[in-house]
Design an enzyme around this catalytic site. Structure first.
Site, mmCIF file in Angstrom:
data_model
loop_
_atom_site.group_PDB
_atom_site.id
_atom_site.type_symbol
_atom_site.label_atom_id
_atom_site.label_comp_id
_atom_site.label_asym_id
_atom_site.label_seq_id
_atom_site.Cartn_x
_atom_site.Cartn_y
_atom_site.Cartn_z
ATOM 1 N N GLY A 1 -6.359 -4.461 -3.814
ATOM 2 C CA GLY A 1 -7.018 -4.905 -2.586
ATOM 3 C C GLY A 1 -6.224 -5.985 -1.870
ATOM 4 N N THR A 2 -6.579 -6.170 -0.587
ATOM 5 C CA THR A 2 -5.832 -7.115 0.253
ATOM 6 C C THR A 2 -6.005 -8.560 -0.229
ATOM 7 O OG1 THR A 2 -7.712 -7.013 1.785
ATOM 8 C CG2 THR A 2 -5.785 -5.697 2.345
ATOM 9 N N ASN B 1 -1.790 4.746 10.179
ATOM 10 C CA ASN B 1 -2.161 5.342 8.903
ATOM 11 C C ASN B 1 -1.561 6.718 8.672
ATOM 12 O OD1 ASN B 1 -3.917 3.277 7.736
ATOM 13 N ND2 ASN B 1 -5.147 3.646 9.563
ATOM 14 N N GLY C 1 0.816 -1.216 0.000
ATOM 15 C CA GLY C 1 0.000 0.000 0.000
ATOM 16 C C GLY C 1 0.847 1.262 0.000
ATOM 17 N N ARG D 1 -1.701 8.672 3.625
ATOM 18 C CA ARG D 1 -1.905 9.652 4.696
ATOM 19 C C ARG D 1 -0.637 9.945 5.496
ATOM 20 N NH1 ARG D 1 -6.864 6.932 7.506
ATOM 21 N NH2 ARG D 1 -6.218 5.182 6.198
ATOM 22 N N ASN E 1 47.210 11.878 31.668
ATOM 23 C CA ASN E 1 46.303 13.026 31.759
ATOM 24 C C ASN E 1 46.556 13.962 30.597
ATOM 25 O OD1 ASN E 1 44.360 14.480 33.805
ATOM 26 N ND2 ASN E 1 45.742 16.030 32.989
HETATM 27 C C1 UD1 Z 1 -7.833 -3.728 6.366
HETATM 28 C C2 UD1 Z 1 -9.004 -4.695 6.476
HETATM 29 C C3 UD1 Z 1 -9.891 -4.253 7.640
HETATM 30 C C4 UD1 Z 1 -9.084 -4.218 8.911
HETATM 31 C C5 UD1 Z 1 -7.871 -3.336 8.741
HETATM 32 C C6 UD1 Z 1 -6.980 -3.441 9.941
HETATM 33 C C7 UD1 Z 1 -9.432 -5.429 4.211
HETATM 34 C C8 UD1 Z 1 -10.329 -5.318 3.036
HETATM 35 N N1 UD1 Z 1 -9.733 -4.674 5.264
HETATM 36 O O1 UD1 Z 1 -8.375 -2.462 6.077
HETATM 37 O O2 UD1 Z 1 -10.967 -5.142 7.783
HETATM 38 O O3 UD1 Z 1 -9.892 -3.753 9.973
HETATM 39 O O4 UD1 Z 1 -7.108 -3.727 7.599
HETATM 40 O O5 UD1 Z 1 -5.945 -2.531 9.863
HETATM 41 O O6 UD1 Z 1 -8.507 -6.208 4.179
HETATM 42 N N2 UD1 Z 1 -2.201 -3.808 0.923
HETATM 43 C C9 UD1 Z 1 -1.516 -4.389 -0.129
HETATM 44 N N3 UD1 Z 1 -2.081 -4.424 -1.349
HETATM 45 C C10 UD1 Z 1 -3.294 -3.922 -1.596
HETATM 46 C C11 UD1 Z 1 -4.007 -3.330 -0.534
HETATM 47 C C12 UD1 Z 1 -3.446 -3.294 0.722
HETATM 48 O O7 UD1 Z 1 -0.402 -4.867 0.056
HETATM 49 O O8 UD1 Z 1 -3.734 -3.989 -2.747
HETATM 50 C C13 UD1 Z 1 -1.594 -3.792 2.249
HETATM 51 C C14 UD1 Z 1 -1.351 -2.400 2.797
HETATM 52 O O9 UD1 Z 1 -0.056 -1.960 2.465
HETATM 53 C C15 UD1 Z 1 -1.501 -2.610 4.290
HETATM 54 C C16 UD1 Z 1 -2.486 -3.770 4.385
HETATM 55 O O10 UD1 Z 1 -2.487 -4.394 3.140
HETATM 56 O O11 UD1 Z 1 -0.296 -3.007 4.902
HETATM 57 C C17 UD1 Z 1 -3.883 -3.292 4.726
HETATM 58 O O12 UD1 Z 1 -4.325 -2.418 3.729
HETATM 59 P P1 UD1 Z 1 -5.170 -1.141 4.060
HETATM 60 O O13 UD1 Z 1 -5.588 -0.493 2.808
HETATM 61 O O14 UD1 Z 1 -4.495 -0.331 5.083
HETATM 62 O O15 UD1 Z 1 -6.454 -1.845 4.685
HETATM 63 P P2 UD1 Z 1 -7.504 -1.178 5.574
HETATM 64 O O16 UD1 Z 1 -8.398 -0.363 4.725
HETATM 65 O O17 UD1 Z 1 -6.875 -0.547 6.718
#
Ligand code: UD1
Ligand code: CA
Length: 512
Positions: A85-86, A235, A16, A20, A384
Site C-alpha cells: 500500500g501507499t 493506468n 506498483g 493494467r 557536387n
Molecule cells: C491512489 C490513492 C487515491 C488517489 C489515486 C490518484 C491511496 C490509498 N489511494 O490510488 O486516493 O485518488 O492514487 O491516482 O493512496 N505504490 C507503491 N507501493 C505500493 C502501492 C502503490 O509504490 O505498495 C505506488 C504505485 O506504483 C503508484 C502510486 O503508488 O505510483 C499509487 O498507487 P496506486 O495503486 O496506483 O493507487 P491508486 O489505487 O490509484
C-alpha cells in the site's frame, strides 16, 4: 518566498506493478513525449530544490534503478519488496532517510502532467499555513476509481475515502485526491505508525493519514489544482495515449505562443525536451524528439521525424528522417532523405532525394542531390556529387573515409572506394569506380571503353521485335549518317574516347 523554506524531502511512489499496462516494462518507465512517466514527475519536482529525493521501487526495480541512475543520479532508490500500500511505501521511504525533517512531498509516479507551478503552489501553501498535511485535489468529470475528498459541513477536509470503501453518497463526490501531497515530516511519521489495513484492499493507505491527523486536531488542508488534467494518472495504454494527446496540446500551444508556426498541431508531436526558435514553421505529420533544436525561420515538414537533430536557422527539411544529425543554416534536406548519426551539413548544403548520409560532413554549399549513400566522408565546399553515387566505406572488417575537396564535380554513378581522396576542383567521369586518389584539377575516368558490335541483333536475334525495329532504324540510320556527321561524331566520343571538356562527358549535367 521571502522566508527560507524548511528542508524538503521528495518521495516518489513507483513500486506498483501497473498490471493494467500489460507490459514487460514497469509502468513508470513508459515514455511520454521525451520523458518517462517517472521522469516527468521528477522534473515537476525539480524546482522544489529538495535536500533528498527518494524513489520507492519494487516491480521491475532493476530497470527503474538503471533509469534513475541515468536521468536523476541524485535520487535515492529505495526498495519496497512487497507492495503493501501507499502508506507502507512512504514508511519504507522515510526509513531510508531517518534524518529528514521539514516538508515531505509525496508524488505518485504515474501523474505526468503535473506542472511544477502547481506543485510549488501546493508546497508553499502547505508551508505557509503550517499544516500537518496538504493534499492536491481536483474536480473531475468522472471520479470512478479515485479517492474522494470528504469535507465536513464547514468545508474542512475530514478524510479521504478510496473508491472501494465509499458509501453511495460519497461515490457522488467529484472532488478527488490526485495522489500528490505535502506533509510535515514529524507528524507524518507519527501518523504512518498508526495506519491499519482494515479496508477493502487490506493495504496501508497513505490517504488514511489525513483522517488520523484530523482526529488528532492537527491542521490538514486541501489545495485545489487549477486544471484537473494535471492530476490525471495513468493506468493503462488507453489512458497513456490520452495523456500523450493532452501533453502534445499543451506543448504545441506553448510553442505557438512563443512565435513558432505549427500548421497542423493535431499531427505535430514535439517532445518536452525539444527547443524551437522564433518563426520556425512545422508542417503536418512531424515528430521532433529528444534533444532536437530547430533554428529561427527553419521549415520542417511535412512528414518529418527528427531525433536529437540540430536544424540551423532558415534550413528546410521535407519528408525525411534524421537521427543525431546537424543541418546547417539555410541547408536543404529531402524530400526523402535519411540522415544518420554524425551526418553534418554545413551552411547551404543540400542533401536531396533518396540520399542517406552517415558520419560525414557535407561542406558549405555542397550538394548531394539524388539517390546516393554518403558514409564516412568529408565533402568540401561548393562541390557536387553526381546521382546514384556510393561512398564505399566498408571493406567487410573496417570502415574507411573518403575525402572530396572543394569545388569538385563528380560524375553520376560513381563508387568511391575508401580510403580515397578527390582533390580540389577535380572531376570524375560518370560510371567510374574511383579507387585511387584524384589530384586537384584532374579528370578521373575509371570505366571500360564501350564496344559496339554492329548488326548483332539482326544476326543473333532475327525475327524478334527488336530486330524488326533495328531493321527499320537501320534504313533511317543510313540516311542519317549521310546527313548528320556531327551527331555521330558526338556519339563516338561518348562511347570510346576520353571525355573532354565540361560536364557533359562526366554525366554531371544529369545530376546537378
Ligand atoms: C491512489 C490513492 C487515491 C488517489 C489515486 C490518484 C491511496 C490509498 N489511494 O490510488 O486516493 O485518488 O492514487 O491516482 O493512496 N505504490 C507503491 N507501493 C505500493 C502501492 C502503490 O509504490 O505498495 C505506488 C504505485 O506504483 C503508484 C502510486 O503508488 O505510483 C499509487 O498507487 P496506486 O495503486 O496506483 O493507487 P491508486 O489505487 O490509484
Ligand atoms: Ca491501488
Amino acid at each position: 518566498m521571502s522566508q527560507q523554506p524548511p528542508p524538503r524531502t521528495v518521495v516518489v511512489l513507483a513500486a506498483g506493478a501497473g498490471k493494467r499496462m500489460k507490459s514487460g516494462l514497469p509502468k513508470v518507465l513508459h515514455p511520454l513525449l521525451g520523458r518517462t512517466l517517472v521522469g516527468h514527475v521528477l522534473s515537476a519536482a525539480a524546482p522544489l530544490a529538495a535536500d533528498r529525493t527518494v524513489v520507492v521501487v519494487g516491480h521491475g526495480a532493476d530497470q527503474v534503478r538503471a533509469h534513475l541512475a541515468e536521468i536523476a543520479p541524485q535520487a535515492t532508490p529505495v526498495l519496497q519488496a512487497e507492495q503493501l500500500g501507499t502508506g507502507h511505501a512512504v514508511r519504507v521511504a522515510l526509513a531510508a532517510v531517518p534524518e529528514s525533517s521539514g516538508t515531505v512531498v509525496v508524488l505518485n509516479g504515474d501523474v505526468p502532467l503535473l506542472r511544477p507551478e502547481t506543485l510549488g503552489g501546493l508546497v508553499e501553501a502547505h508551508e505557509r499555513a503550517g499544516a500537518a498535511a496538504t493534499v492536491l485535489a481536483a474536480e473531475v468529470p468522472d471520479p470512478t476509481g479515485l479517492g474522494r475528498i470528504v469535507r465536513d459541513a464547514d468545508g474542512q477536509l475530514q478524510q479521504i475515502v478510496e473508491q472501494r470503501d465509499t458509501t453511495p453518497d460519497q461515490r457522488e463526490i467529484r472532488e478527488i485526491n490526485a495522489g500528490i501531497y505535502a506533509f510535515d515530516a514529524a507528524r507524518l511519521r507519527d501518523a504512518l505508525g498508526k495506519l491499519s489495513t482494515e479496508n477493502a484492499q487490506g493495504e496501508e493507505y497513505l490517504t488514511d493519514v489525513f483522517g488520523l491527523l484530523r482526529s488528532a486536531d492537527e491542521p490538514v488542508a486541501v489545495h485545489v489544482a487549477p486544471d484537473h488534467i494535471e492530476t490525471l494518472g495513468c493506468n493503462d495504454r488507453v489512458e497513456l495515449t490520452g495523456l500523450r494527446r493532452l501533453l502534445r496540446d499543451r506543448v504545441n500551444e506553448a510553442w505557438m505562443r512563443s512565435g513558432v508556426s505549427l500548421l497542423d498541431p493535431a499531427t505535430t508531436w514535439i517532445d518536452v525536451t525539444v527547443a524551437l526558435d522564433r518563426d520556425a514553421v512545422v508542417d503536418q505529420n512531424t515528430q521532433l524528439r529528444g534533444a532536437t533544436v530547430i533554428g529561427a525561420g527553419a521549415q520542417v515538414g511535412p512528414d518529418v521525424t527528427l531525433v536529437d537533430t540540430l536544424v540551423g536557422p532558415g534550413a528546410t527539411v521535407v519528408r525525411s528522417h534524421a537521427v543525431g544529425a546537424e543541418i546547417g543554416p539555410a541547408a536543404s534536406v529531402g524530400p526523402y532523405a535519411y540522415l544518420r548519426p554524425a551526418a553534418r551539413l554545413a551552411e547551404k548544403a543540400k542533401v536531396g532525394t533518396f540520399v542517406e548520409v552517415k558520419n560525414s560532413e557535407v561542406g558549405v554549399g555542397s550538394k548531394v542531390p539524388h539517390l546516393t549513400y554518403v558514409g564516412d566522408a568529408t565533402i568540401g565546399e561548393q562541390s557536387n556529387i553526381g546521382a546514384a553515387t556510393v561512398f564505399v566505406n566498408y571493406d567487410g572488417v573496417r570502415k574507411h573515409r573518403t575525402v572530396i575537396g572543394d569545388h569538385a564535380r563528380t560524375g553520376a554513378d560513381n563508387m568511391f572506394v575508401a580510403p580515397v581522396e578527390v582533390g580540389d576542383g577535380a572531376y570524375t567521369a560518370a560510371g567510374s569506380v574511383i579507387a585511387e586518389d584524384v589530384p586537384a584539377g584532374a579528370m578521373a575516368v575509371a570505366r571500360s571503353r564501350q564496344r559496339n558490335i554492329e548488326g548483332w541483333v539482326l544476326k543473333r536475334r532475327a525475327g524478334t521485335a527488336a530486330a524488326a525495329a533495328a531493321e527499320r532504324a537501320g534504313q533511317a540510320g543510313v540516311a542519317g549518317v549521310s546527313s548528320g556527321a556531327t551527331a555521330s561524331e558526338g556519339e563516338a566520343m561518348h562511347a570510346g574516347a576520353e571525355p573532354v571538356g565540361g560536364a557533359h562527358g562526366t554525366g554531371d549535367t544529369a545530376t546537378d
